[in-house]
Design a protein around this motif. Structure first.
Motif: not given
Lengths: 292, 304
Positions: B67-76, B126-141
């Motif tokens: 969730l941090l990577t999705i919502h705060a992509p600037a974080l190392p 669900e609003p945060l984790t998308h529940g059973a549909d799962g969550l795609r994680v963006p690449a780490a920066r």
């Protein structure tokens, strides 16, 4: 919810709880004698129930005889596992034995899947489908039957532990293994007896529960609920196991009516954590005193 | 010993050039599980608190990092991992303090319950984790670099795992570490010598959760997709298997246990429905002939 509906839910909760209680008793019987938590108890129940089902289909046995097949299979399986595996690990730590029973449970589940596939099968019930009217309430005969049968088994167990030589020997070993051995009790024989007795109770529980939850290789997972029930009541205490099982069954059945779907399945666990925080040894358990 | 460490370090660094791509991914999983096993061992091996809920801690770390990577992509990515570990540690402490009175099977049950509650909470948020549909994680920066390849992710995991392993080994030289060792040998003796058992058990809970939370963050990046059912009770049980097969209270044992269990699970995958059968029988045989796990077996061999 009306009083009649409430009664219906509580009674089916007590029926579920009876099964949990029987399985919890199995766990406690093995634990008291051997200080081992038997992860494989659920899989042993599953295998013996499958054996009953196969025998019943192959030879068109009456249900009572099929139940006897389950009991005999469970007892033999327990005897073999105890002799071949558990007995060899008698000097091992509890941790090691925990992993051994876990390995047994994985192997039994996979083995059952190979023999009987991982599908679900209906299992014949001892009891009629037509609900029994009790005033305005309508109760399922299966629920009442399960509760009644479980109470009979519990009474039989209580009598066994109180009045028979074997029961006294098992209680003595549970209290103090070394003293029991010095009094001439064969501790090894008590170990084997505990495994067999637990498996018999489990096999009966399996035959009782299979018509309700269907017969499948995954039905052994009921051991998690049984463990929860045993801990809730106080691990090691047999009345505690019964109380814990009944309580867990009723909570599980009542929760969906009063709570949103998001936390419905968490409720038994939240209740458990809350009870443990207040009573660290469960409802009826006693903390073991340790000596240095 | 020093030579062996250098060799091991060189092997870790050269691995992506030596092994096919899939084995780079597998090595990342081994290292992540090793971090969890070390963390769990700090709790179970040292302070004798058995946990069947570490999949829950792993999930908290993983979802926090995702969730941090999705919502705060600037974080190392390093900051993300530390935050994931810290949040998990806070949850661990919040759960661990009331559980201090519990021991043995009661604690095992409470942690098992914790794991179930976390899994259902993740499903329902669900609003945060998308529940059973799962969550795609963006690449780490990390700075300007995006870790989008298996090799890149592997190096991230390897560096973090090496740091955490070194920290765990060196923990034995600190006051906290000595207290934990004393509790491992005998809780009552430690208490009699003035070690505050309750305090160090709490610290062990926090540390263990931190390790597992960081591992969760790494898991999120390496696997790239999170769903609550990945963090079920079987995963928690697997972690317990790792530390017992490896050896309780031993850091090298944790790593060895994690490697054996992870590689076995993967290697047996081609046996399909026979896999749990083989794995189960292996567990039984292993504990019958190697009581105390790999660490005890190696020690017994060395003594000969």
């Amino acid at each position: 919810m009306s009083a009649a509906a409430l009664l219906h839910v509580v009674v089916s909760g007590l029926a579920t709880g009876s099964i949990y209680a029987l399985m919890a008793l199995s766990l406690v019987i093995v634990y008291n004698a051997t200080r081992t938590l038997n992860f494989a108890q659920g899989e042993m129940l599953m295998v013996s129930t499958f054996a009953a089902w196969s025998a019943q289909r192959a030879f068109a046995l009456p249900l009572l005889l099929a139940c006897a097949v389950a009991v005999v299979t469970g007892a033999l399986l327990a005897l073999v596992l105890e002799r071949l595996v558990i007995r060899r690990a008698i000097g091992a730590t509890h941790w090691d034995v925990l992993i051994i029973t876990l390995g047994l449970s994985l192997a039994l589940q996979a083995g059952a899947g190979l023999v009987w596939t991982h599908d679900q099968f209906p299992f014949p019930s001892f009891f009629d489908n037509r609900p029994i009217a009790l005033g305005p309430a309508r109760l399922a005969p299966a629920s009442l039957g399960i509760i009644g049968a479980s109470l009979v088994i519990m009474a039989a167990l209580a009598a066994l532990f109180r009045w028979t030589r074997l029961g006294r020997a098992m209680r003595a070993v549970a209290q103090n293994q070394r003293a029991a051995r010095l009094m001439g009790i064969s501790v090894e024989r008590v170990y084997a007896a505990a495994w067999v007795l637990a498996a018999i109770v489990g096999a009966i529980a399996g035959v009782l529960v299979a018509p309700v939850i269907f017969l499948s290789s995954k039905m052994g997972l009921i051991v998690v609920n049984a463990f929860t029930a045993a801990v809730l009541g106080g691990f090691g205490s047999m009345p505690g196991a019964v109380l814990g099982g009944m309580l867990l069954g009723v909570i599980e059945n009542l929760a969906p009516f009063y709570l949103p779907s998001g936390i419905r399945y968490s409720v038994p666990f939240l209740v458990l954590i809350a009870i443990l925080v207040v009573r660290p040894a469960g409802l009826l358990g006693r903390l073991e005193q340790r000596k240095v | 010993m020093g030579g062996a460490l250098v060799l091991l370090g060189a092997l870790l660094a050269a691995w992506p050039w030596l092994a096919p791509r899939y084995f780079v991914f597998l090595a990342s999983l081994v290292l992540i599980n090793a971090v969890v096993a070390i963390g769990l061992n700090l709790l179970s091996g040292y302070t004798n608190q058995l946990s069947f809920g570490h999949a829950g801690f792993l999930a908290i770390g993983a979802y926090t990092a995702a969730l941090l990577t999705i919502h705060a992509p600037a974080l190392p990515v390093i900051v993300t991992l530390v935050l994931a570990g810290s949040l998990t540690a806070v949850v661990g402490l919040a759960f661990g303090v009331p559980c201090l009175r519990l021991s043995g099977l009661y604690l095992a049950m409470a942690t098992l319950a914790f794991g179930f509650v976390i899994a259902e909470t993740l499903l329902s948020l669900e609003p945060l984790t998308h529940g059973a549909d799962g969550l795609r994680v963006p690449a780490a920066r990390l700075g300007g670099v995006t870790l989008a390849t298996d090799t890149g992710r592997y190096y991230l995991v390897a560096v973090v795992a090496a740091l955490l392993t070194a920290a765990a080994v060196n923990l034995a030289r600190t006051r906290t570490g000595r207290a934990l060792l004393a509790i491992r040998e005998s809780e009552i003796a430690a208490q009699a010598s003035g070690v505050s058992v309750a305090r160090y058990k709490t610290i062990a809970f926090g540390l263990s959760a931190f390790y597992t939370g960081v591992a969760g963050g790494l898991f999120a990046f390496v696997v790239g997709f999170l769903s609550p059912d990945a963090f079920d009770v079987f995963l928690s049980v697997d972690f317990v298997v790792m530390i017992i097969v490896g050896g309780l209270g031993s850091v090298p044992g944790s790593v060895a246990g994690a490697a054996v269990v992870t590689v076995l699970h993967d290697g047996l995958a081609s046996f399909q429905s026979y896999r749990p059968l083989i794995f189960g029988v292996l567990l039984v045989v292993c504990m019958l002939f190697m009581p105390g796990g790999l660490t005890s077996a190696v020690r017994a061999l060395a003594r000969r």
